[in-house]
Design a protein around this motif. Structure first.
Motif, PDB file in Angstrom:
ATOM      1  N   ALA A  36      12.132 -20.071  -4.832  1.00  0.00           N
ATOM      2  CA  ALA A  36      11.868 -21.432  -4.196  1.00  0.00           C
ATOM      3  C   ALA A  36      12.666 -22.110  -3.666  1.00  0.00           C
ATOM      4  O   ALA A  36      12.688 -23.131  -2.857  1.00  0.00           O
ATOM      5  CB  ALA A  36      11.038 -22.254  -5.656  1.00  0.00           C
ATOM      6  N   SER A  37      13.953 -21.747  -4.246  1.00  0.00           N
ATOM      7  CA  SER A  37      15.114 -22.410  -3.298  1.00  0.00           C
ATOM      8  C   SER A  37      15.536 -21.931  -2.182  1.00  0.00           C
ATOM      9  O   SER A  37      16.604 -22.599  -1.324  1.00  0.00           O
ATOM     10  CB  SER A  37      16.379 -22.406  -4.373  1.00  0.00           C
ATOM     11  OG  SER A  37      16.898 -20.865  -4.333  1.00  0.00           O
ATOM     12  N   LEU A  38      15.032 -21.126  -1.706  1.00  0.00           N
ATOM     13  CA  LEU A  38      15.306 -20.176  -0.212  1.00  0.00           C
ATOM     14  C   LEU A  38      14.813 -21.038   0.861  1.00  0.00           C
ATOM     15  O   LEU A  38      13.506 -21.137   0.932  1.00  0.00           O
ATOM     16  CB  LEU A  38      15.012 -18.794  -0.401  1.00  0.00           C
ATOM     17  CG  LEU A  38      15.279 -18.309   0.923  1.00  0.00           C
ATOM     18  CD1 LEU A  38      17.076 -18.234   1.365  1.00  0.00           C
ATOM     19  CD2 LEU A  38      14.995 -16.599   0.948  1.00  0.00           C
ATOM     20  N   ALA A  39      15.574 -21.907   1.668  1.00  0.00           N
ATOM     21  CA  ALA A  39      15.047 -22.515   2.533  1.00  0.00           C
ATOM     22  C   ALA A  39      15.035 -21.782   3.870  1.00  0.00           C
ATOM     23  O   ALA A  39      16.047 -21.226   4.462  1.00  0.00           O
ATOM     24  CB  ALA A  39      15.664 -23.751   3.066  1.00  0.00           C
ATOM     25  N   PRO A  40      13.841 -21.311   4.516  1.00  0.00           N
ATOM     26  CA  PRO A  40      13.670 -20.775   5.716  1.00  0.00           C
ATOM     27  C   PRO A  40      14.633 -21.351   6.968  1.00  0.00           C
ATOM     28  O   PRO A  40      14.612 -22.448   6.924  1.00  0.00           O
ATOM     29  CB  PRO A  40      12.212 -20.412   6.090  1.00  0.00           C
ATOM     30  CG  PRO A  40      11.674 -21.627   5.501  1.00  0.00           C
ATOM     31  CD  PRO A  40      12.433 -22.037   4.240  1.00  0.00           C
ATOM     32  N   SER A  41      15.164 -20.430   7.738  1.00  0.00           N
ATOM     33  CA  SER A  41      15.738 -21.070   9.135  1.00  0.00           C
ATOM     34  C   SER A  41      15.431 -20.142  10.371  1.00  0.00           C
ATOM     35  O   SER A  41      14.929 -19.065   9.758  1.00  0.00           O
ATOM     36  CB  SER A  41      17.192 -20.916   8.739  1.00  0.00           C
ATOM     37  OG  SER A  41      17.574 -19.660   8.627  1.00  0.00           O
ATOM     38  N   GLN A  42      15.812 -20.753  11.159  1.00  0.00           N
ATOM     39  CA  GLN A  42      15.294 -19.875  12.729  1.00  0.00           C
ATOM     40  C   GLN A  42      16.192 -18.711  12.576  1.00  0.00           C
ATOM     41  O   GLN A  42      15.752 -17.555  12.803  1.00  0.00           O
ATOM     42  CB  GLN A  42      15.741 -20.743  13.775  1.00  0.00           C
ATOM     43  CG  GLN A  42      15.490 -20.033  15.175  1.00  0.00           C
ATOM     44  CD  GLN A  42      14.189 -19.584  15.143  1.00  0.00           C
ATOM     45  OE1 GLN A  42      13.112 -20.341  15.203  1.00  0.00           O
ATOM     46  NE2 GLN A  42      13.820 -18.431  15.862  1.00  0.00           N
ATOM     47  N   ALA A  43      17.511 -18.644  12.051  1.00  0.00           N
ATOM     48  CA  ALA A  43      18.291 -17.369  12.015  1.00  0.00           C
ATOM     49  C   ALA A  43      17.555 -16.381  11.079  1.00  0.00           C
ATOM     50  O   ALA A  43      17.745 -15.242  11.494  1.00  0.00           O
ATOM     51  CB  ALA A  43      19.864 -17.812  11.571  1.00  0.00           C
TER      52      ALA A  43
END
Ligand code: SF4
Length: 77
Positions: free
Chosen positions: A33-40
């Motif tokens: 839940a704490s992992l925020a997706p990013s483009q990289a």
């Protein structure tokens, strides 16, 4: 997964379309839940995302050298 998800092992909560079956539910692990997706992290394809995950798993495995030789894009160190 009661003992945690080992590196390189597919999570039992993934469905056939690689979607989390417990997304938004309280039993979803806090780390997920704490992992925020990013483009990289996501890249332009599932293959690029899997490459990023593989590099991250290698860099964070027990005994890995801090920082690794080739830091994964987007990895905060
Ligand atoms: S978000 Fe967490 S629980 Fe859901 S599929 Fe991914 S690793 Fe498994």
């Amino acid at each position: 997964m009661p003992q945690g998800k080992p590196a390189g092992v597919r999570c039992v909560q993934l469905d056939a379309a690689n979607r989390c079956l417990i997304f938004g539910q309280p039993e979803r692990p806090a780390v997920c839940a704490s992992l925020a997706p990013s483009q990289a992290m996501c890249g332009e394809s599932a293959a690029q995302a899997m490459q990023w995950l593989s590099e991250l798993e290698q860099q964070t495995r027990p005994g890995a050298a801090p920082g690794g030789e080739h830091p994964a894009p987007g990895l905060v160190q």
